[in-house]
Motif scaffolding. Structure first.
Motif, PDB file in Angstrom:
ATOM      1  N   ARG A  77       0.898  -1.135  -0.014  1.00  0.00           N
ATOM      2  CA  ARG A  77      -0.066   0.101   0.141  1.00  0.00           C
ATOM      3  C   ARG A  77       0.942   1.224  -0.112  1.00  0.00           C
ATOM      4  NH1 ARG A  77      -3.486  -0.450   4.603  1.00  0.00           N
ATOM      5  NH2 ARG A  77      -1.428  -0.363   5.773  1.00  0.00           N
ATOM      6  N   GLY A  78       0.547   2.134  -0.876  1.00  0.00           N
ATOM      7  CA  GLY A  78       1.224   3.483  -0.945  1.00  0.00           C
ATOM      8  C   GLY A  78       0.411   4.229   0.085  1.00  0.00           C
ATOM      9  N   VAL A  79       1.158   4.892   1.123  1.00  0.00           N
ATOM     10  CA  VAL A  79       0.724   5.576   2.078  1.00  0.00           C
ATOM     11  C   VAL A  79       0.105   6.769   1.579  1.00  0.00           C
ATOM     12  CG1 VAL A  79       1.001   6.699   4.388  1.00  0.00           C
ATOM     13  CG2 VAL A  79       1.693   4.434   4.092  1.00  0.00           C
ATOM     14  N   ILE A  80       0.928   7.380   0.702  1.00  0.00           N
ATOM     15  CA  ILE A  80       0.661   8.714   0.136  1.00  0.00           C
ATOM     16  C   ILE A  80      -0.306   8.863  -0.902  1.00  0.00           C
ATOM     17  CG2 ILE A  80       1.580  10.669  -1.254  1.00  0.00           C
ATOM     18  CD1 ILE A  80       4.462  10.084   0.071  1.00  0.00           C
ATOM     19  N   ASP A  81      -0.286   8.154  -1.802  1.00  0.00           N
ATOM     20  CA  ASP A  81      -1.374   7.937  -2.903  1.00  0.00           C
ATOM     21  C   ASP A  81      -2.532   7.008  -2.579  1.00  0.00           C
ATOM     22  OD1 ASP A  81      -0.274   5.356  -3.388  1.00  0.00           O
ATOM     23  OD2 ASP A  81       0.776   5.938  -5.450  1.00  0.00           O
ATOM     24  N   GLY A  82      -2.388   5.933  -1.813  1.00  0.00           N
ATOM     25  CA  GLY A  82      -3.460   5.195  -1.165  1.00  0.00           C
ATOM     26  C   GLY A  82      -3.601   4.081  -2.382  1.00  0.00           C
ATOM     27  N   LEU A 131       2.117   3.518  11.430  1.00  0.00           N
ATOM     28  CA  LEU A 131       2.410   4.791  10.731  1.00  0.00           C
ATOM     29  C   LEU A 131       3.012   5.839  11.417  1.00  0.00           C
ATOM     30  CD1 LEU A 131      -1.004   5.056   8.850  1.00  0.00           C
ATOM     31  CD2 LEU A 131       1.467   4.593   7.783  1.00  0.00           C
ATOM     32  N   THR A 132       2.906   5.608  12.696  1.00  0.00           N
ATOM     33  CA  THR A 132       3.642   7.000  13.428  1.00  0.00           C
ATOM     34  C   THR A 132       4.948   6.582  13.931  1.00  0.00           C
ATOM     35  OG1 THR A 132       2.405   6.191  15.448  1.00  0.00           O
ATOM     36  CG2 THR A 132       1.382   7.944  14.379  1.00  0.00           C
ATOM     37  N   THR A 133       5.248   5.131  14.141  1.00  0.00           N
ATOM     38  CA  THR A 133       6.490   4.938  14.896  1.00  0.00           C
ATOM     39  C   THR A 133       7.300   4.066  13.886  1.00  0.00           C
ATOM     40  OG1 THR A 133       5.776   2.548  15.686  1.00  0.00           O
ATOM     41  CG2 THR A 133       5.432   4.421  17.110  1.00  0.00           C
ATOM     42  N   GLY A 134       6.867   3.703  12.905  1.00  0.00           N
ATOM     43  CA  GLY A 134       7.412   2.639  11.721  1.00  0.00           C
ATOM     44  C   GLY A 134       7.854   1.177  12.245  1.00  0.00           C
ATOM     45  N   ARG A 143      10.420   7.226   4.779  1.00  0.00           N
ATOM     46  CA  ARG A 143      11.309   7.921   4.089  1.00  0.00           C
ATOM     47  C   ARG A 143      11.215   9.382   4.703  1.00  0.00           C
ATOM     48  NH1 ARG A 143      10.500   6.591  -2.287  1.00  0.00           N
ATOM     49  NH2 ARG A 143      11.217   4.423  -1.976  1.00  0.00           N
ATOM     50  N   ASP A 144      12.508   9.926   5.155  1.00  0.00           N
ATOM     51  CA  ASP A 144      12.673  11.126   5.753  1.00  0.00           C
ATOM     52  C   ASP A 144      11.893  11.244   6.902  1.00  0.00           C
ATOM     53  OD1 ASP A 144      14.713  11.855   3.704  1.00  0.00           O
ATOM     54  OD2 ASP A 144      12.885  12.397   2.270  1.00  0.00           O
ATOM     55  N   GLY A 145      11.532  10.249   7.679  1.00  0.00           N
ATOM     56  CA  GLY A 145      10.771  10.208   8.939  1.00  0.00           C
ATOM     57  C   GLY A 145       9.534  10.307   8.731  1.00  0.00           C
TER      58      GLY A 145
END
Length: 142
Positions: free
Chosen positions: A19-24, A68-71, A99-101
């Motif tokens: 799943r792409g978190v940014i594009d869903g 999502l918040t901790t990785g 990526r980049d936190g």
């Protein structure tokens, strides 16, 4: 939609599922899509979470949000209700690629553990049931 849904706007994890978190966008394989009752069209997070049994949704969303918040990886067991009404017990593990936190992509696997759960329930019932008649064992009442 819960906090995880708002954060994700995506889908859930399954064998070879991503799943792409940014594009869903959600990409799965035929086995996971068939198990969950999806066709060839990628599922959104909302579609996936609606398949989770209502009593298990908070647990699942909390696991997604935590990763999502901790990785940190997540692992949970839940019931899934397919469109044909069949209820499955599934075990899911996954993690979020950062990526980049920031969360970038979630990957995971999902396994149907229905037969295992049903066998466990039968085993737990055995001491209280007469094996010949399957009626309650009178000795278990003493």
């Amino acid at each position: 939609m819960g906090a995880a849904g708002a954060a994700l706007a995506g889908g859930g994890g399954a064998p070879a599922r991503e799943r792409g978190v940014i594009d869903g966008a959600v990409f799965g394989n035929a086995a996971s899509d068939q198990m969950l009752g999806f066709g060839d069209v990628p599922a959104s997070y909302d579609q996936l979470i609606r398949r989770v049994h209502p009593d298990d949704r908070d647990l699942v969303e909390a696991a997604f949000l935590r990763t999502l918040t901790t990785g940190e990886p997540f692992e949970c067991e839940m019931r899934v209700i397919r469109p044909d009404g069949i209820e499955l017990f599934v075990h899911q593990v996954g993690q979020c690629e950062m990526r980049d936190g920031s969360p970038y992509r979630m990957r995971g696997t999902i396994q149907d553990v229905t037969e295992l759960k049903e066998a466990d329930q039968r085993i737990r019932h055995l001491p209280y049931c007469d094996s010949a008649t399957r009626l309650p064992n009178p000795q278990s009442f003493t």
